[in-house]
Scaffold this active site. Structure first.
Site, PDB file in Angstrom:
ATOM      1  N   ASP A   1      14.872 -12.786  11.538  1.00  0.00           N
ATOM      2  CA  ASP A   1      13.861 -11.736  11.519  1.00  0.00           C
ATOM      3  C   ASP A   1      13.083 -11.830  12.832  1.00  0.00           C
ATOM      4  OD1 ASP A   1      12.303  -9.623  10.697  1.00  0.00           O
ATOM      5  OD2 ASP A   1      11.886 -10.459   8.718  1.00  0.00           O
TER       6      ASP A   1
ATOM      7  N   GLU B 226       0.142   0.799   1.599  1.00  0.00           N
ATOM      8  CA  GLU B 226       1.115  -0.248   1.271  1.00  0.00           C
ATOM      9  C   GLU B 226       2.254  -0.217   2.281  1.00  0.00           C
ATOM     10  OE1 GLU B 226       3.266   0.223  -2.376  1.00  0.00           O
ATOM     11  OE2 GLU B 226       3.713   2.332  -2.021  1.00  0.00           O
TER      12      GLU B 226
END
Length: 741
Positions: free
Chosen positions: A279, A483
C-alpha cells in the site's frame, strides 16, 4: 443468389467473425532478425523474455523498476510505466469514464454475473483510454493497466469509513463477487491480459482509519481462516495478478513485512505467483510509525525478503544500499523484477499492437449508451427497499404534486462514492425524479436541511410543503464528505470513520417535521456507503429505500424504483445495527458479536434482507440424500413462486448451520446465491449443489474440520432469524442433512 453476391456475403461474414473474436491471438507479424533471441522476441515465453531483459540490467536499473513509477531505461528501450491505477467501480482518477455503483452497492446486487459484466465494461474502457493516452505520450499515474482493485477486506464494523469499497461482511459473498470482478477485468485471452486486477488490502484491515499507519490488528487463527483470509484465497484461485499488502500490522508484524502472511500463506499455501505491491508509503510506516525497523534501508530489505515485489512509495530506492550492506541478495531483486516484467509482457507492452486483440478496443466504448444502461441496471439492482408500509411504493406518475427535499437530492458527490471516475452524464436524484413525472403535474424542491449540521437560519420554508404534496421524497443520509479514506472525507472529524452510525440528529428532526400532522406518504431515500442506524426513521417513514452511492445513473435508478419502472431487488451485504451500542469495541478484531454470523442482539436490518414490490414463497425443499459421505455431493432443490402481481427478480440464498458443534461456529453461513426472474404466479425450481467441503467449520486453532452430525439447510431471501420475518421476508424453506463419520 449469384456467385458474386455469395462471395461478398462470405467475406462480410468472415470479417464480422474476425472482428468479434478477441479471444484468439491475431496473426503474428514478421519478427525482424535483430529482435530474434532478445526480450523483444514474442515467440519466447514470458519467463524467457524477462530473464533476457534482466540479464542486461545493472543493479541500479533493476531497482528503478521496483517502484510504482518505474523509470524508463533508454539504452534498453524499456519505456517508463506507472503501476498505480484504480478501477474500483469504473476507471478512476484518469479521464471520462462510466461511473458504476460503489462496490458496496455492487455487493448489494448479490449478482456475480452482473459484477462480471460491469468489470468487463470497466476493462474495455480502461484499455481504450490507455491506448488513447499512449498515443498522446501520457504515461502518468492512473493511466496504466494495473488496477489496484478490488477491495475484498471484510466490512466487520459499521464504523469503518472505507467499508463502502468492499462487497460487505461475508467472506463467501466477497469471494464470489470479487472473483467475478477479477475475471471481467483481466479478460479470458490465453496469452494476454486485458488489464491486471489486484486484491487489497491483505490482510485484517478494516479500521480505524486514523490509526492505520501504526495499528496492530490482532486476530486469532479461527478468525483469520474463517473470516479474514477466505475472500483473498478465492481471488488467488481465480488467478488475480496482484495482491496489495496493508498498512497495519497483523498479530505484531507489518503486513508488508510478514513472512507468515506473505510467504507461508500467500506464496506457499496458496501458490500465488503474481506480484505483491505495498500500500502506498506503507513501507515508510514500518520504521516511521510501527517502529519495527530503524531505517528505510532495513524496511526495504524486510519487505523484499518477504516477497513484496513493488513499492508504492519511495522506500525501494534504498535497496541498492541494502545490497551493499548484505541485507538483500541481488537474486532476490531479480526474482521480484522478473515477476513484474512478466506482468508487463502479459499486458502486451513489448509486443506489436496487432498481436494483442485488446489494442483494437475503440474509445467509442467509453461512457457509451450501452455502458450507461449497464450502470443504470446495476444501480437499480443494488438498491434495497427496507420498508414499504401499505404498499406506499411504487408511486403513480400522475400525482398532482411531488415534493423533493433533503441535502442529498442534488448532491453529485452521493453518486460517486470513493475511488471514482468522472462522467458528463451524472444524474442526480432530483433530476431523475423530475424526468420521471408527467408534464402538467407539479414537482417542487427545497433542500430544507444541511448535511452535517443544523441550519444557521432558523426560518423554515421547507417542511410545511410536505403537507401540501401527494408524496414527499426526502433524500437524506450521508455522503463521501462524512465517510471514506483518511484524506478524502473533508467534513469528517475522525478521518473518514463514523464513531456514531446514526442519521445526523438534525436530519432526523427534519424528517419528524415532514411527517408531523401529514396524512400523505413520506418516502425516505438514504444514501451512504455503510449502515445507518435509523430505528426512528423505520417507525416514522412510510417507505425507506437505501440507495448507497449509486453511480452516474443513480438518479434515474432511484426514480425507476420509486415510480415502478424497476422493482427493487437489492439485498443488504452487511448487517445494520440499531446503534453503536450493539457493536463490540471498534479496535477489537475478534469476530465474536460481529456480523450476522455471530451477532446475538437483534439487528435493525439483517444481512441479506430486502423487500420487493411483489411477494415470494419458498416451498417443497428436497434433498437428493439425507446424508453426505466423503467425496459425495447432495443436491438441494426448492420451488420459488412469485405470489404477487408484479414481475420481479428474487435473490435466493443458501445457508448452512452446524447444529451441534463442539466449539463456537457461525449461527448461519452463506454458501450459495442465485438471482432469478419470475412473472406473477410463476414458479421456478432452484437448486444448489452441496459438497462435503461446504460443511467445513474452522476450529479455534484455525483448522478446517468437518464434524459428524446434523446440519440445517436453509434456503431463504434473507439470513435466517426472526428479525427477517418481522420485517416482511418470506418464510424460509429448511431441511436437514447429516454428515457421516
Amino acid at each position: 443468389m449469384n456467385r458474386t453476391a455469395t462471395l461478398i456475403t462470405g467475406w462480410i461474414l468472415l470479417l464480422f467473425l474476425v472482428s468479434c473474436d478477441t479471444g484468439k491471438q491475431k496473426e503474428e507479424p514478421e519478427l525482424s532478425e535483430e529482435k530474434k533471441g532478445t526480450y523483444w522476441d514474442y515467440t519466447l515465453s514470458n519467463e524467457e523474455r524477462a530473464e533476457k531483459l534482466l540479464s542486461q540490467m545493472t543493479l541500479e536499473e533493476k531497482v528503478s523498476q521496483l517502484t510504482y513509477n518505474s523509470a524508463a531505461i533508454p539504452r534498453l528501450d524499456v519505456p517508463q510505466y506507472n503501476w498505480w491505477s484504480e478501477a474500483l467501480h469504473g476507471v478512476a482518477r484518469f479521464s471520462r469514464a462510466t461511473v458504476f455503483p460503489q462496490a458496496i452497492g455492487l455487493g448489494a446486487t448479490f449478482d456475480p454475473d452482473l459484477v462480471h459484466r460491469v468489470a468487463t465494461a470497466i476493462s474495455d474502457e480502461g484499455r481504450a483510454l490507455y491506448h488513447a493516452a499512449q498515443e498522446k505520450g501520457n504515461k502518468g499515474q492512473y493511466q496504466g493497466l494495473t488496477y489496484w482493485s478490488p477491495n475484498v477486506n471484510i466490512f466487520r464494523d459499521a464504523r469503518w469509513g472505507r467499508g463502502q469499497e468492499t462487497y460487505g461482511e461475508d467472506p463467501f459473498l466477497s469471494g464470489e463477487l470479487g472473483s467475478a470482478f477479477v475475471k471481467g477485468i483481466q479478460g479470458d485471452h490465453p496469452e494476454y491480459l486485458k488489464a491486471a486486477a489486484c486484491a487489497k488490502h491483505y490482510v485484517v484491515h478494516s479500521g480505524p482509519e486514523a490509526l492505520r499507519h501504526e495499528f496492530n490488528a490482532k486476530a486469532g487463527p479461527k478468525d483469520m481462516y474463517e473470516t479474514y483470509l477466505p475472500a483473498f484465497e478465492s481471488l488467488v484461485e481465480t488467478g488475480v495478478q496482484g495482491v496489495m499488502c496493508a498498512y497495519n500490522r497483523t498479530n505484531g508484524k507489518p503486513c508488508c513485512g510478514s513472512k507468515p502472511l506473505l510467504v507461508d500463506i500467500l506464496r506457499e499455501d496458496w501458490n500465488f505467483n503474481g506480484y505483491i505491491v505495498s500500500d502506498c508509503w506503507a513501507l515508510n510506516d514500518i520504521h516511521a510509525n510501527h517502529n519495527y525497523t530503524d531505517t528505510p534501508v532495513e524496511s526495504a530489505a524486510l519487505a523484499i525478503n518477504s516477497t513484496v515485489d513493488l513499492n508504492c512509495g519511495n522506500t525501494y530506492p534504498h535497496l541498492t544500499e541494502a545490497v551493499k550492506q548484505g541485507l538483500v541478495e541481488e537474486a532476490t531483486i531479480d526474482s521480484a523484477l522478473k515477476t513484474l516484467l512478466e506482468i508487463r509482457f502479459k499486458l502486451g507492452q513489448f509486443d506489436p499492437p496487432e498481436m494483442n486483440p485488446y489494442t483494437s478496443i475503440s474509445t467509442d466504448v467509453v461512457n457509451s449508451d450501452e455502458h450507461r444502461q449497464l450502470a443504470r441496471e446495476a444501480a437499480q439492482k443494488s438498491m434495497v427497499l427496507l420498508k414499504n408500509e401499505n404498499n406506499t411504493l411504487p408511486l403513480k406518475k400522475d400525482l398532482d404534486m411531488v415534493y423533493v427535499t433533503g441535502p442529498n437530492a442534488t448532491d453529485q458527490q452521493v453518486l460517486l462514492g470513493n475511488y471514482y471516475g468522472l462522467s458528463d452524464n451524472l444524474v442526480t436524484i432530483l433530476e431523475g425524479i423530475v424526468g420521471k413525472t408527467e408534464l402538467g403535474n407539479s414537482v417542487r424542491y427545497k433542500q430544507g436541511v444541511l448535511l452535517d449540521r443544523e441550519n444557521v437560519n432558523p426560518i423554515d420554508w421547507a417542511s410545511g410543503t410536505a403537507s401540501e404534496a401527494d408524496a414527499t421524497i426526502a433524500v437524506m443520509g450521508i455522503t463521501p464528505m462524512l465517510e471514506g479514506e483518511e484524506g478524502e472525507s473533508l467534513a469528517s472529524p475522525s478521518k473518514g470513520d463514523r464513531p456514531q452510525i446514526g442519521l445526523p440528529q438534525h436530519q432526523l428532526e427534519y424528517i419528524k417535521k415532514l411527517k408531523a400532522d401529514n396524512p400523505n406518504p413520506v418516502i425516505v431515500v438514504l444514501t451512504g456507503g455503510s449502515p445507518i442506524a435509523v430505528p426512528e426513521v423505520q417507525e416514522i417513514a412510510d417507505a425507506v429505500l437505501f440507495a448507497w452511492y449509486p453511480g452516474e445513473q443513480g438518479g434515474n435508478a432511484v426514480a425507476d424504483i420509486l415510480f415502478g419502472d424497476a422493482v427493487p431487488s437489492g439485498r443488504l451485504p452487511i448487517t445494520f445495527p440499531k446503534s453503536t451500542d450493539q457493536l463490540p469495541p471498534y479496535e477489537d478484531y475478534n469476530m465474536e458479536g460481529r456480523t450476522y454470523k455471530y451477532m446475538d442482539e437483534e439487528p435493525l436490518y439483517p444481512f441479506g434482507f430486502g423487500l420487493s414490490y411483489t411477494s415470494f414463497e419458498f416451498s417443497d425443499l428436497q434433498l437428493s440424500a439425507d446424508e453426505i459421505d466423503k467425496g459425495e455431493t447432495v443436491n438441494v432443490q426448492v420451488t420459488v413462486t412469485n405470489t404477487g402481481d408484479m414481475s420481479a427478480e428474487e435473490v435466493v440464498q443458501l445457508y448452512l448451520t452446524d447444529v451441534k458443534a463442539s466449539f463456537r461456529v457461525p449461527d448461519h453461513s452463506l454458501k450459495g446465491i442465485k438471482r432469478i426472474a419470475l412473472e406473477p404466479g410463476e414458479s421456478q425450481e432452484v437448486s444448489f449443489e452441496i459438497t462435503r467441503e461446504m460443511m467445513e467449520v474452522i476450529d479455534m486453532a484455525g483448522n478446517a474440520v468437518i464434524e459428524p452430525g446434523a446440519y440445517t439447510v436453509t434456503i431463504a431471501e434473507a439470513s435466517p432469524g426472526p428479525r427477517s420475518r418481522e420485517l416482511g421476508a418470506a418464510k424460509p424453506a429448511e431441511g436437514t442433512i447429516k454428515v457421516s463419520e
